[in-house]
Motif scaffolding. Structure first.
Motif, short mmCIF file in Angstrom:
data_model
loop_
_atom_site.label_atom_id
_atom_site.label_comp_id
_atom_site.label_asym_id
_atom_site.label_seq_id
_atom_site.Cartn_x
_atom_site.Cartn_y
_atom_site.Cartn_z
N THR A 1 -13.71 6.49 13.55
CA THR A 1 -14.92 6.23 13.66
C THR A 1 -15.02 4.67 13.29
O THR A 1 -15.82 4.14 13.55
CB THR A 1 -15.69 6.86 12.35
OG1 THR A 1 -15.07 6.61 11.40
CG2 THR A 1 -15.75 8.23 12.85
N ASP A 2 -13.89 4.07 12.73
CA ASP A 2 -13.65 2.72 12.51
C ASP A 2 -14.54 2.53 11.07
O ASP A 2 -14.96 1.33 10.93
CB ASP A 2 -13.93 1.78 13.45
CG ASP A 2 -13.24 0.39 13.29
OD1 ASP A 2 -12.22 0.44 12.51
OD2 ASP A 2 -13.91 -0.55 13.72
N GLU A 3 -15.00 3.46 10.60
CA GLU A 3 -15.90 3.50 9.35
C GLU A 3 -15.15 3.02 8.00
O GLU A 3 -13.97 3.85 7.98
CB GLU A 3 -16.83 4.77 8.98
CG GLU A 3 -17.51 4.58 7.90
CD GLU A 3 -18.21 5.78 7.61
OE1 GLU A 3 -19.16 5.80 6.61
OE2 GLU A 3 -18.18 6.74 8.28
N LYS A 4 -15.64 2.13 7.33
CA LYS A 4 -14.67 1.85 6.06
C LYS A 4 -15.44 2.50 4.63
O LYS A 4 -16.55 2.19 4.65
CB LYS A 4 -14.69 0.35 5.61
CG LYS A 4 -13.81 -0.07 4.38
CD LYS A 4 -13.59 -1.61 4.37
CE LYS A 4 -12.70 -1.99 3.24
NZ LYS A 4 -12.52 -3.63 3.36
N THR A 5 -14.57 3.01 4.00
CA THR A 5 -15.19 3.84 2.76
C THR A 5 -14.09 3.41 1.72
O THR A 5 -13.21 3.57 1.81
CB THR A 5 -15.33 5.36 2.99
OG1 THR A 5 -14.13 5.89 3.36
CG2 THR A 5 -16.28 5.70 4.04
N ALA B 1 0.68 -1.45 0.04
CA ALA B 1 -0.29 0.03 0.24
C ALA B 1 0.95 1.23 0.13
O ALA B 1 0.56 2.26 -0.77
CB ALA B 1 -1.00 0.06 1.40
N PHE B 2 1.92 1.20 0.69
CA PHE B 2 2.77 2.26 0.90
C PHE B 2 3.46 2.67 -0.72
O PHE B 2 3.49 3.51 -0.91
CB PHE B 2 3.67 2.28 2.02
CG PHE B 2 4.89 3.06 2.17
CD1 PHE B 2 4.48 4.36 2.54
CD2 PHE B 2 6.25 3.09 1.47
CE1 PHE B 2 5.53 5.63 2.84
CE2 PHE B 2 7.03 4.09 1.59
CZ PHE B 2 6.61 5.06 2.20
N ARG B 3 3.93 1.63 -0.99
CA ARG B 3 4.52 1.82 -2.51
C ARG B 3 3.44 2.26 -3.53
O ARG B 3 4.07 3.04 -4.20
CB ARG B 3 5.41 0.56 -2.76
CG ARG B 3 6.30 0.06 -1.85
CD ARG B 3 6.80 -1.16 -2.14
NE ARG B 3 7.78 -1.35 -3.42
CZ ARG B 3 8.35 -2.38 -3.72
NH1 ARG B 3 8.24 -3.58 -2.95
NH2 ARG B 3 9.11 -2.46 -5.16
N ARG C 1 -3.84 2.97 7.36
CA ARG C 1 -5.35 2.80 7.15
C ARG C 1 -5.75 2.40 6.00
O ARG C 1 -6.85 2.22 5.57
CB ARG C 1 -6.18 3.74 8.08
CG ARG C 1 -5.71 4.28 9.30
CD ARG C 1 -5.91 3.03 10.25
NE ARG C 1 -7.42 2.94 10.90
CZ ARG C 1 -7.74 2.19 11.73
NH1 ARG C 1 -7.04 1.18 12.04
NH2 ARG C 1 -8.99 1.87 11.90
N ILE C 2 -4.78 2.53 4.99
CA ILE C 2 -5.20 2.37 3.50
C ILE C 2 -5.04 0.93 3.16
O ILE C 2 -4.16 0.25 3.42
CB ILE C 2 -4.29 3.05 2.80
CG1 ILE C 2 -4.60 4.78 3.08
CG2 ILE C 2 -4.32 2.89 1.32
CD1 ILE C 2 -3.98 5.99 2.17
N SER C 3 -6.11 0.30 2.56
CA SER C 3 -5.82 -1.00 1.85
C SER C 3 -6.41 -0.88 0.43
O SER C 3 -7.07 -0.12 -0.03
CB SER C 3 -6.51 -1.84 2.78
OG SER C 3 -8.06 -1.39 3.09
N ASP D 1 -9.35 1.77 -0.33
CA ASP D 1 -10.37 1.54 0.68
C ASP D 1 -9.65 2.23 1.99
O ASP D 1 -8.45 2.03 2.17
CB ASP D 1 -10.59 0.09 1.42
CG ASP D 1 -11.27 -0.55 -0.01
OD1 ASP D 1 -12.19 0.14 -0.74
OD2 ASP D 1 -11.33 -1.80 0.08
N TYR D 2 -10.30 2.84 2.86
CA TYR D 2 -9.90 3.57 3.95
C TYR D 2 -10.76 3.40 5.34
O TYR D 2 -12.01 3.59 5.16
CB TYR D 2 -9.71 5.24 3.75
CG TYR D 2 -9.09 6.01 4.85
CD1 TYR D 2 -7.76 5.80 4.92
CD2 TYR D 2 -9.57 6.98 5.60
CE1 TYR D 2 -6.95 6.64 5.85
CE2 TYR D 2 -9.01 7.52 6.65
CZ TYR D 2 -7.55 7.21 6.72
OH TYR D 2 -6.82 7.73 7.56
N ARG D 3 -10.01 3.17 6.29
CA ARG D 3 -10.91 2.87 7.45
C ARG D 3 -10.34 3.90 8.46
O ARG D 3 -9.30 3.79 9.04
CB ARG D 3 -10.66 1.27 8.23
CG ARG D 3 -11.54 1.20 9.13
CD ARG D 3 -11.33 -0.19 9.79
NE ARG D 3 -11.89 -1.34 8.66
CZ ARG D 3 -13.01 -1.64 8.69
NH1 ARG D 3 -13.94 -1.18 9.26
NH2 ARG D 3 -13.47 -2.83 7.76
#
Length: 322
Positions: free
Chosen positions: A166-170, A143-145, A205-207, A160-162
């Motif tokens: 809030t622990d909400e995934k968007t 993800a970093f690269r 927190r990025i995936s 995807d970001y959590r």
């Protein structure tokens, strides 16, 4: 001074000299004999193809037309630079939770080879360079690269970001502006296309990050700084006020040398205490840093921020009253 360092020093002297340099000065600078100076000049000119001109009477220099274009072939470092490189190599190897380990492995191997060649078999005591990461968070290397690639290629990025709060995934689609390393962690500053505004994302927190074909929207550096670096902390936003904090005389010995913000103002008070003023927007991070100093720090202004600090201290104290 060994021959390696003499050649490097000789090159730097001739490259920066505006007038011919005498042999006497070269002997003094290189700490060697007259014969050694001439041998090194010959090696620099004949083996390394340096544009050396002049003679023993008038002195030596680089040809004016060639000096700007000539550099020593390969990578030449003196002892001080090599030692600094060794320290930097250890910083890369031991910090960041290994997130850069595989990407930088070829570079690290070349640094180690260079160190070995210069040491003539001597072992470098790398354990003397100590790096202690502080509160760094685990991060997915891929993800970093991907994030870095999108920033440098100036391409849009989807991921995807959590949110930690809030622990909400968007799912986000953004135009990445820059990556920021802050307090041992990495953040992405980007224009969020769905929310039509600048946002900062914690990279850990990025995936499911993916570089898109679309060209990223570029924002002016001044606008980025105004929006993201104008007030205190990583998730700052435009400054909405200025906090005034007074530190005890004891804490002043540390705080007076600390960088809290690019627009901070500080002064020593007559009684030895230290007054610090910093712009802020969101108060959470600023309060965290002030409360870190405990009884050695007091928020004087604004009153609302002072009351927030007071409430947090009262809540903390209640944990010990059971």
């Amino acid at each position: 001074m060994d021959r390696y360092e003499r050649i490097l020093s000789l090159h730097r002297i001739l490259k920066t000299a505006r007038y011919p340099v005498t042999v006497a000065r070269l002997r003094e600078e290189l700490e060697c004999s007259r014969a050694t100076v001439y041998r090194d000049l010959a090696f620099l000119r004949d083996a390394l193809m340096a544009p050396v001109v002049g003679d023993g009477e008038a002195g030596f220099r680089y040809d004016a037309e060639e000096a700007g274009r000539f550099e020593l072939p390969g990578l030449w470092l003196n002892s001080d630079e090599l030692h600094a490189l060794l320290a930097a190599q250890q910083l890369l190897a031991r910090s960041g939770g290994g997130v850069l380990s595989s990407a930088l492995a070829p570079l690290q191997a070349r640094i180690e080879k260079l160190l070995d060649e210069h040491s003539a078999g001597k072992r470098w005591p790398v354990e003397r360079v100590r790096v202690i990461p502080h509160r760094g968070r685990r991060m997915d290397e891929q993800a970093f690269r991907t994030v870095c690639s999108a920033v440098l290629q100036r391409r849009q990025l989807a991921f995807d970001y959590r949110a930690r709060s809030t622990d909400e995934k968007t799912r986000r689609t953004v135009s990445p502006q820059r990556v920021t390393h802050y307090r041992d962690n990495w953040y992405l500053d980007a224009w969020d296309h769905d929310r039509e505004g600048l946002r900062s994302f914690s990279v850990d927190r990025i995936s499911a990050a993916r570089v898109l074909d679309a060209t990223a929207r570029d924002l002016d550096e001044a606008e980025l700084d105004r929006q993201l670096a104008g007030s205190y902390g990583i998730f700052s936003g435009p400054a909405r006020g200025v906090a005034t904090i007074v530190f005890s005389a004891k804490a002043a010995r540390w705080v007076a040398d600390e960088h809290w913000h690019s627009q901070q103002q500080g002064r020593h008070l007559p009684d030895g205490r230290y007054e610090l003023k910093v712009p802020f927007s969101a108060s959470r991070e600023l309060l965290m840093d002030v409360l870190h100093y405990g009884a050695d720090a007091e928020i004087v202004d604004p009153p609302a921020l002072r009351e927030q600090a007071k409430s947090l201290l009262q809540l903390a104290l209640s944990n010990y009253e059971r």
